[in-house]
Design a protein around this motif. Sequence first.
Motif, PDB file in Angstrom:
ATOM      1  N   ALA A   1     -45.760  11.533   5.518  1.00  0.00           N
ATOM      2  CA  ALA A   1     -44.632  12.458   5.391  1.00  0.00           C
ATOM      3  C   ALA A   1     -43.529  11.750   4.619  1.00  0.00           C
ATOM      4  O   ALA A   1     -43.320  10.549   4.801  1.00  0.00           O
ATOM      5  CB  ALA A   1     -44.124  12.901   6.762  1.00  0.00           C
ATOM      6  N   ALA A   2     -42.847  12.496   3.751  1.00  0.00           N
ATOM      7  CA  ALA A   2     -41.876  11.855   2.860  1.00  0.00           C
ATOM      8  C   ALA A   2     -40.734  12.795   2.508  1.00  0.00           C
ATOM      9  O   ALA A   2     -40.951  13.989   2.266  1.00  0.00           O
ATOM     10  CB  ALA A   2     -42.573  11.406   1.576  1.00  0.00           C
ATOM     11  N   VAL A   3     -39.534  12.228   2.465  1.00  0.00           N
ATOM     12  CA  VAL A   3     -38.333  12.956   2.059  1.00  0.00           C
ATOM     13  C   VAL A   3     -37.506  12.063   1.150  1.00  0.00           C
ATOM     14  O   VAL A   3     -37.280  10.890   1.463  1.00  0.00           O
ATOM     15  CB  VAL A   3     -37.476  13.360   3.280  1.00  0.00           C
ATOM     16  N   VAL A   4     -37.070  12.602   0.032  1.00  0.00           N
ATOM     17  CA  VAL A   4     -36.069  11.959  -0.821  1.00  0.00           C
ATOM     18  C   VAL A   4     -34.959  12.979  -1.014  1.00  0.00           C
ATOM     19  O   VAL A   4     -35.193  14.076  -1.533  1.00  0.00           O
ATOM     20  CB  VAL A   4     -36.642  11.530  -2.185  1.00  0.00           C
ATOM     21  N   TYR A   5     -33.752  12.608  -0.597  1.00  0.00           N
ATOM     22  CA  TYR A   5     -32.615  13.532  -0.661  1.00  0.00           C
ATOM     23  C   TYR A   5     -31.506  12.918  -1.484  1.00  0.00           C
ATOM     24  O   TYR A   5     -31.130  11.756  -1.277  1.00  0.00           O
ATOM     25  CB  TYR A   5     -32.107  13.851   0.744  1.00  0.00           C
ATOM     26  N   LEU A   6     -30.988  13.678  -2.444  1.00  0.00           N
ATOM     27  CA  LEU A   6     -29.862  13.255  -3.272  1.00  0.00           C
ATOM     28  C   LEU A   6     -28.643  14.081  -2.880  1.00  0.00           C
ATOM     29  O   LEU A   6     -28.476  15.221  -3.320  1.00  0.00           O
ATOM     30  CB  LEU A   6     -30.186  13.452  -4.760  1.00  0.00           C
ATOM     31  N   PRO A   7     -27.776  13.536  -2.028  1.00  0.00           N
ATOM     32  CA  PRO A   7     -26.687  14.351  -1.486  1.00  0.00           C
ATOM     33  C   PRO A   7     -25.658  14.776  -2.524  1.00  0.00           C
ATOM     34  O   PRO A   7     -25.080  15.866  -2.408  1.00  0.00           O
ATOM     35  CB  PRO A   7     -26.060  13.443  -0.420  1.00  0.00           C
ATOM     36  N   ALA A   8     -25.398  13.954  -3.534  1.00  0.00           N
ATOM     37  CA  ALA A   8     -24.407  14.330  -4.549  1.00  0.00           C
ATOM     38  C   ALA A   8     -24.896  15.487  -5.412  1.00  0.00           C
ATOM     39  O   ALA A   8     -24.095  16.191  -6.037  1.00  0.00           O
ATOM     40  CB  ALA A   8     -24.063  13.130  -5.422  1.00  0.00           C
TER      41      ALA A   8
END
Length: 256
Positions: free
Chosen positions: A113-120
């Motif tokens: 399972a994988a998540v990459v989040y770019l908040p900006a």
Amino acid sequence: MAERDLALLTEAARAAGEVAMRYWKNAPKAWDKADSSPVTEADLACNDLIMGILRRARPDYGWLSEETPDDTTRLRTEHQFIVDPIDGTRAFIAGEKHFSHSLAVAHNGKITAAVVYLPALDKLYTATEFGPALRDGQPITCSRKSLADQPNILTSKTALDPQNWPNGVPQFQRSFRASLAYRLCLVADGSFDGMITFMDAWEWDIAAGSLIAARAGAKVTDRDGLALDFNAPAAQSAGTFACAPLLHDDLISLLQ
């Protein structure tokens, strides 16, 4: 289980994004670690938050994070969290948008399972081992280019050093992003045709993005063309090549 882990990772990544954005462009305290890489108070705050959320929910999972001293008990666990609280810290310090939170779960050496989040950018990439790669909930696929198609590859200038290419430096358009995790996701969604790094890569930089790219159809290996393996004692891979399948084979063939 992978779907439940994905939901948990997503919750933690979005919560970390809220923390990171309070520091971003607000002169966070920053210093260099022993290996000369930068770290900020935001990295540590995000690490503490993510660790709290994840380990409370899965206390039997091992833990590997850039901002936590390594505990080798992870090597004796069946599942592990592999986390980079802020990937692309230099970009974060500079007030640039291309930093990310990279969160993954590994099981028996493979990312599930994988998540990459770019908040900006409020951009979320996700995948599970048997599900599709998604960007903001929509399926994504990698490009289908080969080396003959003038591909655009994310890599550093040093990757073009002739000593890396015994059969000649390949011709391609070069681009760059600070976050390795984001580079892998940009290959996954077809924005770029590949990303390569010859330098040994820390697992927390590539764990999440490697699964997202692979589930989007990219071929992802180390610089020798071998499958990536995670939760290793040294927590590093021998470089990373993630490209459209034909392009990947073209590049690896130049290294033989």
